[in-house]
Design a protein around this motif. Structure first.
Motif, mmCIF file in Angstrom:
data_model
loop_
_atom_site.group_PDB
_atom_site.id
_atom_site.type_symbol
_atom_site.label_atom_id
_atom_site.label_comp_id
_atom_site.label_asym_id
_atom_site.label_seq_id
_atom_site.Cartn_x
_atom_site.Cartn_y
_atom_site.Cartn_z
ATOM 1 N N UNK A 136 27.984 23.712 -15.425
ATOM 2 C CA UNK A 136 28.509 22.354 -15.369
ATOM 3 C C UNK A 136 27.844 21.653 -14.191
ATOM 4 N N UNK A 137 27.637 20.344 -14.314
ATOM 5 C CA UNK A 137 26.909 19.565 -13.324
ATOM 6 C C UNK A 137 27.705 18.315 -12.959
ATOM 7 N N UNK A 138 27.629 17.908 -11.709
ATOM 8 C CA UNK A 138 28.229 16.656 -11.263
ATOM 9 C C UNK A 138 27.125 15.729 -10.775
ATOM 10 N N UNK A 139 27.179 14.473 -11.219
ATOM 11 C CA UNK A 139 26.206 13.465 -10.801
ATOM 12 C C UNK A 139 26.946 12.242 -10.256
ATOM 13 N N UNK A 140 26.213 11.409 -9.527
ATOM 14 C CA UNK A 140 26.755 10.240 -8.858
ATOM 15 C C UNK A 140 26.650 9.019 -9.770
ATOM 16 N N UNK A 141 27.804 8.399 -10.077
ATOM 17 C CA UNK A 141 27.789 7.196 -10.891
ATOM 18 C C UNK A 141 27.691 5.931 -10.051
ATOM 19 N N UNK A 142 27.836 6.048 -8.730
ATOM 20 C CA UNK A 142 27.819 4.860 -7.874
ATOM 21 C C UNK A 142 26.409 4.286 -7.700
ATOM 22 N N UNK A 143 25.433 4.926 -8.283
ATOM 23 C CA UNK A 143 24.053 4.458 -8.214
ATOM 24 C C UNK A 143 23.822 3.275 -9.155
ATOM 25 N N UNK A 144 22.743 2.549 -8.898
ATOM 26 C CA UNK A 144 22.225 1.635 -9.906
ATOM 27 C C UNK A 144 21.444 2.455 -10.922
ATOM 28 N N UNK A 145 21.078 1.856 -12.027
ATOM 29 C CA UNK A 145 20.254 2.565 -13.012
ATOM 30 C C UNK A 145 18.926 2.991 -12.392
ATOM 31 N N UNK A 146 18.360 2.128 -11.568
ATOM 32 C CA UNK A 146 17.090 2.467 -10.915
ATOM 33 C C UNK A 146 17.270 3.651 -9.964
ATOM 34 N N UNK A 147 18.367 3.646 -9.198
ATOM 35 C CA UNK A 147 18.627 4.764 -8.294
ATOM 36 C C UNK A 147 18.925 6.040 -9.072
ATOM 37 N N UNK A 148 19.600 5.903 -10.227
ATOM 38 C CA UNK A 148 19.928 7.072 -11.044
ATOM 39 C C UNK A 148 18.679 7.759 -11.591
ATOM 40 N N UNK A 149 17.568 7.038 -11.647
ATOM 41 C CA UNK A 149 16.302 7.612 -12.114
ATOM 42 C C UNK A 149 15.540 8.282 -10.978
ATOM 43 N N UNK A 150 16.024 8.112 -9.742
ATOM 44 C CA UNK A 150 15.324 8.668 -8.594
ATOM 45 C C UNK A 150 16.144 9.683 -7.845
ATOM 46 N N UNK A 151 15.792 9.879 -6.585
ATOM 47 C CA UNK A 151 16.370 10.956 -5.785
ATOM 48 C C UNK A 151 17.067 10.454 -4.529
ATOM 49 N N UNK A 152 17.333 9.167 -4.453
ATOM 50 C CA UNK A 152 18.060 8.617 -3.314
ATOM 51 C C UNK A 152 18.881 7.429 -3.780
ATOM 52 N N UNK A 153 19.890 7.080 -2.974
ATOM 53 C CA UNK A 153 20.744 5.962 -3.324
ATOM 54 C C UNK A 153 22.115 6.405 -3.780
ATOM 55 N N UNK A 154 23.035 5.458 -3.887
ATOM 56 C CA UNK A 154 24.406 5.754 -4.242
ATOM 57 C C UNK A 154 25.190 6.259 -3.044
ATOM 58 N N UNK A 155 26.485 6.458 -3.224
ATOM 59 C CA UNK A 155 27.343 6.926 -2.144
ATOM 60 C C UNK A 155 26.906 8.293 -1.616
ATOM 61 N N UNK A 156 26.328 9.099 -2.494
ATOM 62 C CA UNK A 156 25.888 10.438 -2.102
ATOM 63 C C UNK A 156 24.558 10.426 -1.361
ATOM 64 N N UNK A 157 23.784 9.367 -1.583
ATOM 65 C CA UNK A 157 22.444 9.303 -1.027
ATOM 66 C C UNK A 157 21.423 10.093 -1.808
ATOM 67 N N UNK A 158 21.835 10.676 -2.950
ATOM 68 C CA UNK A 158 20.947 11.559 -3.709
ATOM 69 C C UNK A 158 20.494 10.972 -5.042
ATOM 70 N N UNK A 159 20.762 9.693 -5.268
ATOM 71 C CA UNK A 159 20.346 9.097 -6.524
ATOM 72 C C UNK A 159 20.973 9.807 -7.706
ATOM 73 N N UNK A 160 20.143 10.118 -8.707
ATOM 74 C CA UNK A 160 20.645 10.768 -9.912
ATOM 75 C C UNK A 160 20.524 12.277 -9.916
ATOM 76 N N UNK A 161 20.137 12.884 -8.794
ATOM 77 C CA UNK A 161 20.062 14.338 -8.721
ATOM 78 C C UNK A 161 21.454 14.952 -8.793
ATOM 79 N N UNK A 162 21.505 16.231 -9.108
ATOM 80 C CA UNK A 162 22.788 16.927 -9.156
ATOM 81 C C UNK A 162 23.412 16.959 -7.760
#
Length: 512
Positions: A294-320
Motif C-alpha cells: 500500500x502507498x500513500x501520496x500527497x494530494x496537497x500538490x498541484x498537478x505539476x508538483x504531483x508529476x515531480x519530486x518536490x512541492x506540497x505540504x510534504x515537500x516531496x511532490x508526487x513521490x511516495x
C-alpha cells in the motif's frame, strides 16, 4: 481477478497471491480447510444476535446490475438498478444518492478485471442524474473511487504505454507483453451536469519510477536509496501467455476479462484496486495487490508538483510518502519480510472511531502461510508531520499490527481476491469476504455477531456472452460491502420497510 480455477493452487499462482511470511500467533489459519466455493452453505441471514449493530448494508453483486440495501434481518429494503454490471465500487452518499461504477461493455483495450468506464450517480428513487464516461483507447477508469468532502471524486485509471515507452523507462524487455503496459493513475473529478466532469488534479505512477536494470535507460538508480520511487520491474516476470484455445476456454468460464487477449497478458502490472482519502492529512492511500504493497501520496500538490519530486505540504511532490507490505520492492528486505498478499480495500479508520487514524486492509493471502487464508489487518503508520518516519537503510514500519482478524468458523476464512473491511463507530469491524458474497460484523475479540451470505447474483452479459467481471465459479461474488448506521444521513427519516415481495434469489443454471 484470476484466470483458472482447476485447483486452489492454480488460483493462487495465476492470481499472483502465493506469497510468504510466517503468520503471527494472532493470525493463525482456520483449523478447517477453507470452503471457497460456498457449496452446501445456506444463503441469506446466518446470524443476528442482540449484540449486532442495527443498520443496513449496501452491496452490488459483480455479475448483476442491481444494488441492494438490506437490514439486519437480511431483508431487502431498497434497490437501485443500472443498465450495466458493476466495475466494483458502490457508495451511498449523505444525501441518499448512490454512486456506482459501471462496466462499459464497449470499452476498448483494457482487460484486467475491475474494468469500469462509467461513473454513475442515482437518486434515492433510482433516477440517473450523472453518467460520466471515462473510457478511451488510451485510458479506463477501474476498480474504485474515493468521495471527497467537497463532492469531488478521486478515481483510479489505467493508461496505455507502448513497449517502446516501457523499455525506455527501464522495464526489462522480457517482462513486456506485446500490447505494452497499463500503469495506473489517479484523477480528481469535479462532476458537471448530467454526463460530464472536469479533471482538477491528477497523479501518474509513471512519473515516479526507478530501475536498476539499464544504466543507459531512464529512471536509473539504486533502489534501496529511493523508497519514495517505484521499481518498474518490481514483481515482474515473463508474461504467462495463453494459447488462443486456452484463452477461449478461460473466457467461456468467466476466468478472464472480456478484453483479455494473448498479447495483453501481464499488461496490468500494478493493478491498483483501492483508493481512500484522508482530508485531515490531505493524503491518498492506494493498494497494489500485484506488488503486495500500500502507498500513500500527497494530494496537497498541484498537478505539476504531483508529476515531480518536490512541492506540497510534504515537500516531496508526487513521490511516495509511505509504503508498507513488501520492502523487497525497494531492496530493504526479502520475501520473508512480506506482509501483504493480493490485498484489497485499504483505508484510514475515521477520526473519532476506535483506532481512528490507523490503516485497515483486507489481506487476501497472508504470505508464507502453510495453507491459504485471509486476515484483516489494522496498523499504525509512523506519521511524522506531513511525512512518515523511516530509518536509513531499513524498511518502513510498523513491524507489529495493532489488531488482526481471521475467520475461524466452519465457512472458512479465505477469499483469494476482492473483499474488504472497515471499522464501525462502536469498535466492531465489518468484513466482506468477496468470493463468497459473505458479510459479517465482528467484535474486537473476533466474535461474529451478524453474518449474511447474499442470495443474489445476476446474469448480466457482455456482447460476446462473457460476464462483466471475471469471477469464475463464484457467482455470488461482491467487490465489497458497506455497513450503513441507523443515524447515517442517507437513511434518516426514510421509511425502510422490507420490500414485498422480496427480490428473487439467484438460481444457478443446472450443469450440462
Amino acid at each position: 481477478m484470476f484466470k483458472s480455477v482447476k485447483s486452489l493452487t492454480l488460483i493462487l499462482l495465476v492470481a499472483g497471491l502465493a506469497g510468504c511470511q510466517n503468520p503471527k500467533e494472532t493470525e493463525k489459519a482456520p483449523a478447517e480447510p477453507p470452503n471457497i466455493g460456498g457449496l452446501g452453505i445456506t444463503r441469506g441471514l446466518v446470524k443476528n444476535i442482540p449484540e449486532a449493530t442495527q443498520g443496513y448494508v449496501v452491496f452490488s453483486p459483480l455479475l448483476g446490475s442491481t444494488t441492494y440495501l438490506v437490514n439486519t434481518d437480511g431483508e431487502v429494503v431498497h434497490t437501485w438498478e443500472s443498465e450495466y454490471g458493476p466495475s466494483g465500487w458502490v457508495y451511498l452518499k449523505d444525501n441518499g444518492n448512490l454512486l456506482r461504477g459501471g462496466r462499459d461493455p464497449k470499452a476498448p483495450v483494457f482487460g484486467g478485471g475491475g474494468q469500469g468506464g462509467y461513473l454513475q450517480e442515482f437518486t434515492w428513487d433510482g433516477e440517473l442524474v450523472w453518467n460520466y464516461h471515462f473510457a478511451t483507447q488510451d485510458y479506463l477508469a477501474h476498480h474504485d473511487v474515493a468521495i471527497m468532502p467537497n463532492g469531488n471524486i478521486l478515481a483510479i485509471g489505467w493508461e496505455a504505454r507502448s513497449p517502446e515507452e516501457a523499455i525506455k523507462a527501464g522495464r526489462k524487455a522480457e517482462y513486456i507483453p506485446k500490447a505494452g503496459l497499463w500503469p495506473d493513475f489517479v484523477v480528481e473529478l469535479h462532476p458537471e451536469g448530467a454526463d460530464n466532469a472536469s479533471i482538477v488534479w491528477e497523479w501518474h505512477i509513471w512519473d515516479h519510477l526507478i530501475q536498476s536494470h539499464d544504466s543507459l535507460g531512464d529512471n536509473y538508480g539504486a533502489l534501496s536509496e529511493h523508497p519514495e520511487l517505484l521499481d518498474i520491474n518490481a514483481g515482474g516476470h515473463e508474461p504467462n501467455v495463453p494459447t488462443a484455445e486456452e484463452l477461449a476456454e478461460l473466457k467461456a468460464t468467466d476466468n478472464v476479462a472480456t478484453n483479455a487477449t494473448v498479447d495483453n497478458s501481464g499488461s496490468d502490472l500494478f493493478h491498483i484496486n483501492a483508493i481512500n482519502y484522508n482530508a485531515a492529512l490531505d493524503q491518498i492511500v492506494l493498494s497494489s495487490p500485484n506488488l503486495g504493497e500500500v502507498f500513500i501520496i500527497d494530494h496537497s500538490t498541484t498537478t505539476e508538483e504531483a508529476a515531480g519530486h518536490s512541492g506540497g505540504k510534504s515537500g516531496k511532490g508526487g513521490d511516495f510518502l509511505y509504503r508498507w507490505g513488501n520492502p523487497e520492492n525497494y531492496a530493504r528486505g526479502d520475501s520473508t519480510h512480506t506482509r501483504l498478499g493480493g490485498q484489497h480495500d485499504v483505508q484510514w479508520i475515521p477520526t473519532g472511531y476506535p483506532g481512528g487514524g490507523n490503516l485497515m486492509v483486507f489481506n487476501n493471502q497472508v504470505p508464507n502461510s502453510k495453507k491459504p487464508f485471509s486476515s484483516v489487518y489494522e496498523f499504525k503508520a509512523p506519521v511524522q508531520g506531513n511525512n512518515y518516519a523511516i530509518t536509513a537503510g531499513q524498511a518502513y514500519g510498523p513491524e507489529q499490527l495493532i489488531w488482526s482478524y481471521v475467520d475461524k468458523d466452519s465457512i472458512g476464512g479465505f477469499s483469494p481476491f476482492i473483499s474488504g473491511a472497515h471499522r464501525m463507530p462502536n469498535g466492531n469491524t465489518f468484513v466482506a469476504q468477496g468470493v463468497k458474497g459473505r458479510m459479517s460484523e465482528v467484535t474486537p475479540a473476533g466474535n461474529i455477531v451478524w453474518d449474511y451470505l447474499t442470495p443474489f447474483a445476476g446474469n448480466v452479459k457482455m456482447e460476446d456472452g462473457t460476464s462483466p467481471q471475471p469471477v469464475g465459479p463464484f457467482k455470488y461474488a461482491i467487490f465489497r460491502a458497506i455497513h450503513i448506521p441507523l443515524d447515517h444521513p442517507a437513511v434518516v427519516g426514510k421509511e425502510l420497510t422490507p420490500l414485498s415481495p422480496q427480490p428473487a434469489p439467484y438460481k444457478e443454471e443446472p450443469k450440462k
